[in-house]
Design a protein around this motif. Structure first.
Motif, PDB file in Angstrom:
ATOM      1  N   SER A 151      40.576 182.373 103.244  1.00 42.44           N
ATOM      2  CA  SER A 151      39.874 181.373 102.444  1.00 42.44           C
ATOM      3  C   SER A 151      38.453 181.800 102.110  1.00 42.44           C
ATOM      4  CB  SER A 151      39.839 180.038 103.201  1.00 42.44           C
ATOM      5  OG  SER A 151      41.153 179.553 103.416  1.00 42.44           O
ATOM      6  N   ALA A 152      37.856 182.615 102.987  1.00 45.09           N
ATOM      7  CA  ALA A 152      36.477 183.065 102.773  1.00 45.09           C
ATOM      8  C   ALA A 152      36.397 184.399 102.040  1.00 45.09           C
ATOM      9  CB  ALA A 152      35.763 183.173 104.119  1.00 45.09           C
ATOM     10  N   ASP A 153      37.532 184.909 101.577  1.00 48.30           N
ATOM     11  CA  ASP A 153      37.536 186.233 100.954  1.00 48.30           C
ATOM     12  C   ASP A 153      36.716 186.279  99.667  1.00 48.30           C
ATOM     13  OD1 ASP A 153      38.867 188.952 101.259  1.00 48.30           O
ATOM     14  OD2 ASP A 153      39.392 188.472  99.184  1.00 48.30           O
ATOM     15  N   TRP A 154      36.582 185.137  98.999  1.00 49.14           N
ATOM     16  CA  TRP A 154      35.815 185.119  97.747  1.00 49.14           C
ATOM     17  C   TRP A 154      34.351 185.478  97.990  1.00 49.14           C
ATOM     18  CZ3 TRP A 154      31.716 181.731  97.407  1.00 49.14           C
ATOM     19  CH2 TRP A 154      31.682 180.685  98.331  1.00 49.14           C
ATOM     20  N   ARG A 155      33.839 185.172  99.194  1.00 46.62           N
ATOM     21  CA  ARG A 155      32.453 185.523  99.498  1.00 46.62           C
ATOM     22  C   ARG A 155      32.270 187.038  99.525  1.00 46.62           C
ATOM     23  NH1 ARG A 155      31.887 181.446 104.672  1.00 46.62           N
ATOM     24  NH2 ARG A 155      32.392 179.511 103.560  1.00 46.62           N
ATOM     25  N   THR A 156      33.243 187.717 100.095  1.00 50.20           N
ATOM     26  CA  THR A 156      33.191 189.176 100.118  1.00 50.20           C
ATOM     27  C   THR A 156      33.221 189.729  98.702  1.00 50.20           C
ATOM     28  OG1 THR A 156      34.297 189.273 102.270  1.00 50.20           O
ATOM     29  CG2 THR A 156      34.378 191.261 100.914  1.00 50.20           C
ATOM     30  N   ALA A 157      34.099 189.149  97.873  1.00 51.37           N
ATOM     31  CA  ALA A 157      34.207 189.616  96.488  1.00 51.37           C
ATOM     32  C   ALA A 157      32.890 189.427  95.746  1.00 51.37           C
ATOM     33  CB  ALA A 157      35.331 188.871  95.773  1.00 51.37           C
ATOM     34  N   ILE A 158      32.256 188.273  95.912  1.00 45.94           N
ATOM     35  CA  ILE A 158      30.986 188.015  95.222  1.00 45.94           C
ATOM     36  C   ILE A 158      29.903 188.974  95.700  1.00 45.94           C
ATOM     37  CG2 ILE A 158      29.102 186.353  94.973  1.00 45.94           C
ATOM     38  CD1 ILE A 158      31.189 184.141  94.889  1.00 45.94           C
ATOM     39  N   ALA A 159      29.793 189.143  97.019  1.00 46.36           N
ATOM     40  CA  ALA A 159      28.777 190.042  97.565  1.00 46.36           C
ATOM     41  C   ALA A 159      28.982 191.467  97.058  1.00 46.36           C
ATOM     42  CB  ALA A 159      28.818 190.020  99.089  1.00 46.36           C
ATOM     43  N   THR A 160      30.235 191.901  96.992  1.00 46.52           N
ATOM     44  CA  THR A 160      30.529 193.256  96.533  1.00 46.52           C
ATOM     45  C   THR A 160      30.195 193.423  95.054  1.00 46.52           C
ATOM     46  OG1 THR A 160      32.318 193.386  98.165  1.00 46.52           O
ATOM     47  CG2 THR A 160      32.319 195.029  96.398  1.00 46.52           C
ATOM     48  N   VAL A 161      30.576 192.431  94.238  1.00 48.59           N
ATOM     49  CA  VAL A 161      30.283 192.500  92.806  1.00 48.59           C
ATOM     50  C   VAL A 161      28.784 192.550  92.571  1.00 48.59           C
ATOM     51  CG1 VAL A 161      30.377 191.191  90.647  1.00 48.59           C
ATOM     52  CG2 VAL A 161      32.426 191.417  92.057  1.00 48.59           C
ATOM     53  N   VAL A 162      28.027 191.731  93.300  1.00 45.89           N
ATOM     54  CA  VAL A 162      26.570 191.729  93.159  1.00 45.89           C
ATOM     55  C   VAL A 162      25.998 193.088  93.555  1.00 45.89           C
ATOM     56  CG1 VAL A 162      24.418 190.752  94.055  1.00 45.89           C
ATOM     57  CG2 VAL A 162      26.320 189.245  93.458  1.00 45.89           C
ATOM     58  N   GLY A 163      26.533 193.672  94.631  1.00 41.07           N
ATOM     59  CA  GLY A 163      26.059 194.979  95.060  1.00 41.07           C
ATOM     60  C   GLY A 163      26.299 196.058  94.024  1.00 41.07           C
ATOM     61  N   THR A 206      41.819 190.911  92.763  1.00 42.08           N
ATOM     62  CA  THR A 206      42.477 190.852  94.074  1.00 42.08           C
ATOM     63  C   THR A 206      41.998 189.713  94.967  1.00 42.08           C
ATOM     64  OG1 THR A 206      40.855 192.423  94.996  1.00 42.08           O
ATOM     65  CG2 THR A 206      42.900 193.334  94.077  1.00 42.08           C
ATOM     66  N   SER A 207      40.853 189.103  94.674  1.00 43.49           N
ATOM     67  CA  SER A 207      40.313 188.087  95.582  1.00 43.49           C
ATOM     68  C   SER A 207      41.030 186.733  95.558  1.00 43.49           C
ATOM     69  CB  SER A 207      38.816 187.878  95.316  1.00 43.49           C
ATOM     70  OG  SER A 207      38.580 187.463  93.985  1.00 43.49           O
ATOM     71  N   PRO A 208      41.590 186.248  94.444  1.00 47.99           N
ATOM     72  CA  PRO A 208      42.216 184.911  94.474  1.00 47.99           C
ATOM     73  C   PRO A 208      43.418 184.810  95.410  1.00 47.99           C
ATOM     74  CG  PRO A 208      41.765 185.605  92.211  1.00 47.99           C
ATOM     75  CD  PRO A 208      41.558 186.801  93.074  1.00 47.99           C
ATOM     76  N   GLY A 209      44.211 185.883  95.534  1.00 51.09           N
ATOM     77  CA  GLY A 209      45.423 185.844  96.361  1.00 51.09           C
ATOM     78  C   GLY A 209      45.153 185.415  97.793  1.00 51.09           C
ATOM     79  N   PRO A 210      44.259 186.107  98.531  1.00 48.60           N
ATOM     80  CA  PRO A 210      43.971 185.706  99.911  1.00 48.60           C
ATOM     81  C   PRO A 210      43.437 184.288 100.038  1.00 48.60           C
ATOM     82  CG  PRO A 210      43.175 187.929  99.501  1.00 48.60           C
ATOM     83  CD  PRO A 210      43.593 187.376  98.183  1.00 48.60           C
ATOM     84  N   VAL A 211      42.667 183.837  99.045  1.00 45.42           N
ATOM     85  CA  VAL A 211      42.113 182.479  99.101  1.00 45.42           C
ATOM     86  C   VAL A 211      43.238 181.445  99.053  1.00 45.42           C
ATOM     87  CG1 VAL A 211      40.668 180.791  97.924  1.00 45.42           C
ATOM     88  CG2 VAL A 211      39.914 183.172  98.086  1.00 45.42           C
TER      89      VAL A 211
END
Length: 339
Positions: free
Chosen positions: A189-201, A158-163
């Motif tokens: 454009s910054a949504d990928w940061r949320t995705a990365i942080a969530t995946v790491v968590g 789901t993260s690429p769409g908003p970017v």
């Protein structure tokens, strides 16, 4: 056709007000922006449903879900505001309804700041209380699968769409001078940061780092707060009539200086200073001009100057030309800055 006059000055306005102030190119850009916002709403709505289905007890996933839900606010605010700006100016709204863009910007910023603060506090409390979110198994087609993998898959898909949509909206925001669209593009454009942080968590939970989930949630919350503070500051600045600035708020709008330079190009003008404020998509200009000694500008000269200023850019939608013996004391800083 609206006309504004100023006691002691001339301020006829030759351009249309509201949505009709835009040229055909800008109207087409606005239509493209509206289509992108509807696509964004559809994409984010589906994302909210998917993230909600797999979030479980993960604080990082809950924070990501909240951020996705909040990201619906800017496109909704933009679509509502575009309905208002179509209305022409009237006696009760002599400057038109372009301020609807600023109001929408403020509402979205306050929502972001409020929810981001709540999530940050909630995540920090979970970290302090040493809460260990359970992430169990789910049986799909008879095969047990760790729920964390589903969480990660949803975030990755789901993260690429908003970017992509965010970058497209940033380009359109520049053409339209639309701060709501710009803020929406920044968030996407910054949504990928949320995705990365969530995946790491989530991965942290899987390897036994119970605290990684809360830390990831805090990172996401801080990202929301940052968006909220930046947009709140920009929205308040616009609504309190600060100097007109570029769409990202980084510097004064170049049209202010261009208006003054256009006035100084007139042979009868000795000095000029412009007071420009942002009404939303368009700018309101009060242009003070001091003629050379012994020259009394004629109505035709004032009208010609007004017309030339309006021709600078479609955003120069409301212009008042004020002839005066010398620039008002409140405007001398502009001349000093120009020199």
């Amino acid at each position: 056709m609206a006309q504004h006059t100023d006691p002691g000055g001339t301020g006829a306005h030759g351009a249309a007000q509201g949505h009709h102030a835009m040229g055909e190119q800008q109207r087409e850009t606005l239509r493209r922006a509206i289509r992108l916002e509807w696509i964004t709403i559809a994409w984010v709505s589906a994302t909210v449903v998917l993230v909600g289905l797999v979030a479980g007890q993960s604080q990082a996933m809950r924070a990501a879900w909240a951020e996705d839900a909040l990201s619906l606010l800017p496109p909704v605010a933009f679509l509502v505001a575009t309905r208002f700006i179509r209305r022409p100016s009237s006696r009760s709204h002599p400057y038109g309804h372009h301020r609807a863009i600023g109001v929408a910007h403020l509402v979205a910023a306050l929502a972001l700041l409020g929810m981001g603060s709540y999530l940050a506090i909630s995540s920090a409390m979970g970290l302090i209380r040493v809460e260990r979110p359970p992430v169990g198994l789910m049986v799909i087609f008879g095969q047990p699968i760790w729920t964390g993998w589903l969480m990660i898959a949803v975030m990755v898909v789901t993260s690429p769409g908003p970017v992509v949509l965010g970058r497209l909206k940033k380009r359109l925001a520049e053409d339209l001078h639309d701060k709501v669209l710009s803020a929406d593009g920044d968030m996407g454009s910054a949504d990928w940061r949320t995705a990365i942080a969530t995946v790491v968590g989530v991965l942290g939970i899987g390897i036994g780092w119970w605290w990684a989930d809360a830390v990831a949630a805090i990172i996401v919350s801080v990202s929301i707060i940052k968006d909220g503070v930046h947009n709140l500051w920009s929205a308040i600045a616009g609504l309190t009539d600060t100097e007109a600035r570029t769409v990202d708020g980084s510097e004064p709008h170049p049209l202010t200086l261009e208006v003054e330079q256009r006035a100084l190009a007139e042979p009868w003008v000795a000095d000029a200073s412009a007071r420009v404020r942002d009404l939303g998509h368009v700018l309101h200009v009060e242009l003070f001009v001091a003629p050379h000694a012994g020259i009394a500008p004629q109505l035709e000269q004032l009208e010609a100057l007004h017309r030339r200023v309006c021709e600078l850019d479609w955003k120069v939608d409301d212009v008042v030309v004020v002839p005066c013996r010398e620039l008002p004391s409140s405007q001398t800083f502009r001349s000093t800055l120009r020199d």
